[in-house]
Design an enzyme around this catalytic site. Sequence first.
Site, short mmCIF file in Angstrom:
data_model
loop_
_atom_site.label_atom_id
_atom_site.label_comp_id
_atom_site.label_asym_id
_atom_site.label_seq_id
_atom_site.Cartn_x
_atom_site.Cartn_y
_atom_site.Cartn_z
N HIS A 234 0.89 -1.16 0.00
CA HIS A 234 0.00 0.00 0.00
C HIS A 234 0.93 1.21 0.00
O HIS A 234 1.75 1.35 0.91
CB HIS A 234 -0.90 -0.02 1.24
CG HIS A 234 -2.09 0.87 1.14
ND1 HIS A 234 -3.03 0.96 2.14
CD2 HIS A 234 -2.51 1.72 0.17
CE1 HIS A 234 -3.98 1.81 1.79
NE2 HIS A 234 -3.68 2.30 0.60
N LEU A 235 0.81 2.07 -0.98
CA LEU A 235 1.83 3.07 -1.28
C LEU A 235 2.22 3.92 -0.08
O LEU A 235 1.37 4.55 0.54
CB LEU A 235 1.36 3.97 -2.43
CG LEU A 235 2.37 5.01 -2.91
CD1 LEU A 235 3.68 4.37 -3.34
CD2 LEU A 235 1.77 5.82 -4.06
N HIS A 236 3.53 3.95 0.22
CA HIS A 236 4.03 4.75 1.34
C HIS A 236 5.53 4.97 1.20
O HIS A 236 6.24 4.21 0.54
CB HIS A 236 3.76 4.04 2.67
CG HIS A 236 4.47 2.72 2.82
ND1 HIS A 236 4.03 1.57 2.19
CD2 HIS A 236 5.58 2.36 3.52
CE1 HIS A 236 4.84 0.56 2.48
NE2 HIS A 236 5.79 1.01 3.29
N LEU A 237 5.99 6.03 1.83
CA LEU A 237 7.41 6.31 2.04
C LEU A 237 7.70 6.21 3.53
O LEU A 237 6.80 6.36 4.36
CB LEU A 237 7.78 7.72 1.56
CG LEU A 237 7.68 8.06 0.08
CD1 LEU A 237 7.98 9.56 -0.12
CD2 LEU A 237 8.62 7.22 -0.76
#
Length: 399
Positions: A234-237
């Site tokens: 799940h898109l994250h930095l």
Amino acid sequence: MEEHRKLLPNATVEEYNYFEEDFVFQGLSWKKRQEFAEDTSFLSPFDKALQSKWEEKMNEGLFRYPLRNVQTKILPGSVSYVAQLNIQRSINRRKPEDIWSVQQKFNPNQFNYNKIKSEEIVFQMIRSEAEHSVDSHIVQGSMVNGMGSSECKSGSTPQGSCTLECKSSCTLVVINVSPLEFGHVLFMPDPSLCLPQILTENLMLFGMESVFLSSHPGFRVGFNSLGGFASVNHLHLHGFYLDHELLIESSCSKPLCPEINFHLVTHFPAPGFLFYTDGKDLKSTAQKICKVTDFLVAKNIAHNLFVTRGSNPDTGKVSEDRNGIRVIIWARKPSFGAKEVSAFNVALCELAGHLPVKNQEDFISITEDSVIAIIHSCLLADDEFTQLSLDLVQHLRKQ
């Protein structure tokens, strides 16, 4: 999809507005940082807001374990690896999702950030083009209710995700409940978009902007792809403070496409691709970075990315200057189904020179040679890396 409804039913989240004039282009050298010692007066408004909110969450017991005064040592050798003992993370962190492809689609049935507790949110950040005013950074009472929607809206803007419209410039800041270091947070676009862990230009742009918002030379941002030890698809930095200088900030490099500040990191155990920016071309730099990562995704090549203050590689010499930022991308062997048998996992931190070690025995015995051996075992073969370098140069030079 009841889980989505449970998340944030009209949760109230602080909003942090920032402006281009907040960017710190005159970075603090490590020598100057050491002169400040425990004095925090050099911190930017962003640093102060993030750190105070993070410590508040720690005091409220929202993390899986307390993180105070991490035991740290610098390994003897030319790289000066920063090793830290973090036993609790290896014991208490959430079980990683099963990953089998860099291109794996988002799965709503797996853990994802639509299922976090509202208390874990630090604030949401929005870049404002409006005129800067006094006390305009923090605004109480912004409603984040779209995250409680009953379905994913990937590919479209979710209605009501923020009361003030959660545009592409709106990024959620959430504590990492299994922290690596002080201030460890996750940066993510609206979670209800349900984007997989494939880097986007907007999030990459935000990652670089956040480093420029900080006046601390040790504030770092990074990205792990699927197969590169990303534990959640799940898109994250990642964002965190590591108050130690790393060799990667000033290591030598070889120009590959000098016209676009694209270099190959040399004289470093983990050769990687390097972009440098002084902050004047952030959007175009984000586009170039994602041109590289999109190429890697298309080839199903796992990768890690690290953003840090660093010196300009074009000078050709080691410098204390930290006015710009370096973005390093490592292509690597995938970790699909890999067992965690070494002293540390090889992901964004470890490739950059920061080693969160899992147990006391390895922390005591670890050496630079043993670290390099573990890292080399995760890198592409020399001939494969050489061919990839040629392919990327050709790809980047295409209009």
